[in-house]
Design an enzyme around this catalytic site. Structure first.
Site, PDB file in Angstrom:
ATOM      1  N   CYS A 155       0.856  -1.419   0.239  1.00 25.77           N
ATOM      2  CA  CYS A 155      -0.081  -0.078   0.000  1.00 25.77           C
ATOM      3  C   CYS A 155       0.757   1.169  -0.032  1.00 25.77           C
ATOM      4  CB  CYS A 155      -0.785  -0.163   1.171  1.00 25.77           C
ATOM      5  SG  CYS A 155      -0.437   0.205   2.961  1.00 25.77           S
ATOM      6  N   HIS A 207      -2.260   1.316   6.858  1.00 24.24           N
ATOM      7  CA  HIS A 207      -2.899   1.235   5.381  1.00 24.24           C
ATOM      8  C   HIS A 207      -3.010   2.694   4.858  1.00 24.24           C
ATOM      9  CE1 HIS A 207      -4.578  -0.767   2.014  1.00 24.24           C
ATOM     10  NE2 HIS A 207      -5.442  -0.015   2.011  1.00 24.24           N
ATOM     11  N   HIS A 219      -6.116   1.884  -3.850  1.00 26.75           N
ATOM     12  CA  HIS A 219      -5.360   1.303  -3.020  1.00 26.75           C
ATOM     13  C   HIS A 219      -4.743   0.013  -3.399  1.00 26.75           C
ATOM     14  CE1 HIS A 219      -8.481  -0.894  -0.198  1.00 26.75           C
ATOM     15  NE2 HIS A 219      -9.078  -0.455  -1.355  1.00 26.75           N
TER      16      HIS A 219
END
Length: 253
Positions: A155, A207, A219
């Site tokens: 990510c 994240h 993402h």
């Protein structure tokens, strides 16, 4: 001591062992300081983001301190295609991924192989809207812990590379990136290209993704994908449930 990555994609590991966790990758043309040097392994610090880890001595080439500073002060030039190749005068080929650094090609002392490149070169700061066009190039890339390429990416590697290709510097990990930029109070204040960060039950940032228009986010989760974003977090359009809890939105540029 100083070095440069002269291979396409090299793993940077937590410990000096082939079995150790890969924490990030070093792409072709990236240069670095050597902090520790053993017979087989070196602990290096990347010039771009200060990230450090262990790499195999067979997978880079030494350069001088003067050449290190030349590269650090040179304008960034990157491969702009998902995959391209360099050639040598004797017609050897080397494939390199998007984001590979090409500035050293102009310096004969750093380019003894005499590599040449005929593909798309990108350099410099672009518009914020261009961030999303770059992000879309990574769609469906499989998730890979420590990855930074269209063959596998995590990510924060995804957000770092998208920003890097557009002339902006992000740190490597999501928790580090969350220390950058200006925090926004509401989703409604955000613009496409801003970053959204998400935490776990312990409150640790785990994240990050790039905000799109109309309450969407791109993402890396299983793969680089597009989902919905709301005040609770990321709503996975496939599972019909929230997958990540929103912590903060940051305007980096």
């Amino acid at each position: 001591m100083f070095g440069i990555c002269n291979l396409a994609i090299v793993p940077l590991r937590l410990e000096p062992s082939d079995r150790s966790e890969m924490t990030t990758q070093v792409l072709f043309g990236e240069h670095f300081k050597i902090l520790e040097h053993t017979e087989k392994w070196s602990r290096i610090e990347l010039a771009f983001d200060g990230y450090n880890g262990w790499t195999d001595n067979k997978q880079f080439r030494l350069i001088s301190e003067a050449d290190y500073h030349i590269l650090s002060n040179s304008p960034a030039i990157f491969n702009g295609d998902l995959i391209e190749y360099l050639t040598t005068p004797d017609n050897q080929l080397l494939s390199v991924p998007i984001g590979s650094s090409l500035a050293f090609l102009e310096h004969s002392s750093i380019n003894p192989e005499n590599f040449s490149f005929e593909g798309l070169k990108i350099s410099g700061v672009t518009s914020k809207q261009q961030l999303l066009q770059t992000a879309f190039m990574y769609l469906n890339t499989p998730y890979l812990w420590g990855g930074k390429t269209p063959f596998g990416i995590d990510c924060s590697g995804f957000t770092q590379m998208v920003y890097k290709l557009n002339g902006f510097s992000l740190l490597r990990d999501a928790s580090q990136q969350a220390t950058q930029g200006e925090a926004l109070s509401f989703i409604e204040e955000s613009e496409p290209g801003d970053l959204a960060f998400f935490d776990n039950e312990e409150g640790r940032i785990i994240h990050v993704g790039i905000i799109m228009e109309d309450n969407h986010i791109i993402h890396a989760h299983g793969k680089v994908r597009i989902d919905r974003l709301d005040h609770l977090g990321i709503y996975n359009i496939d599972t019909k449930r929230h997958s990540h809890k929103l912590r903060v939105i940051k305007k980096i540029i």
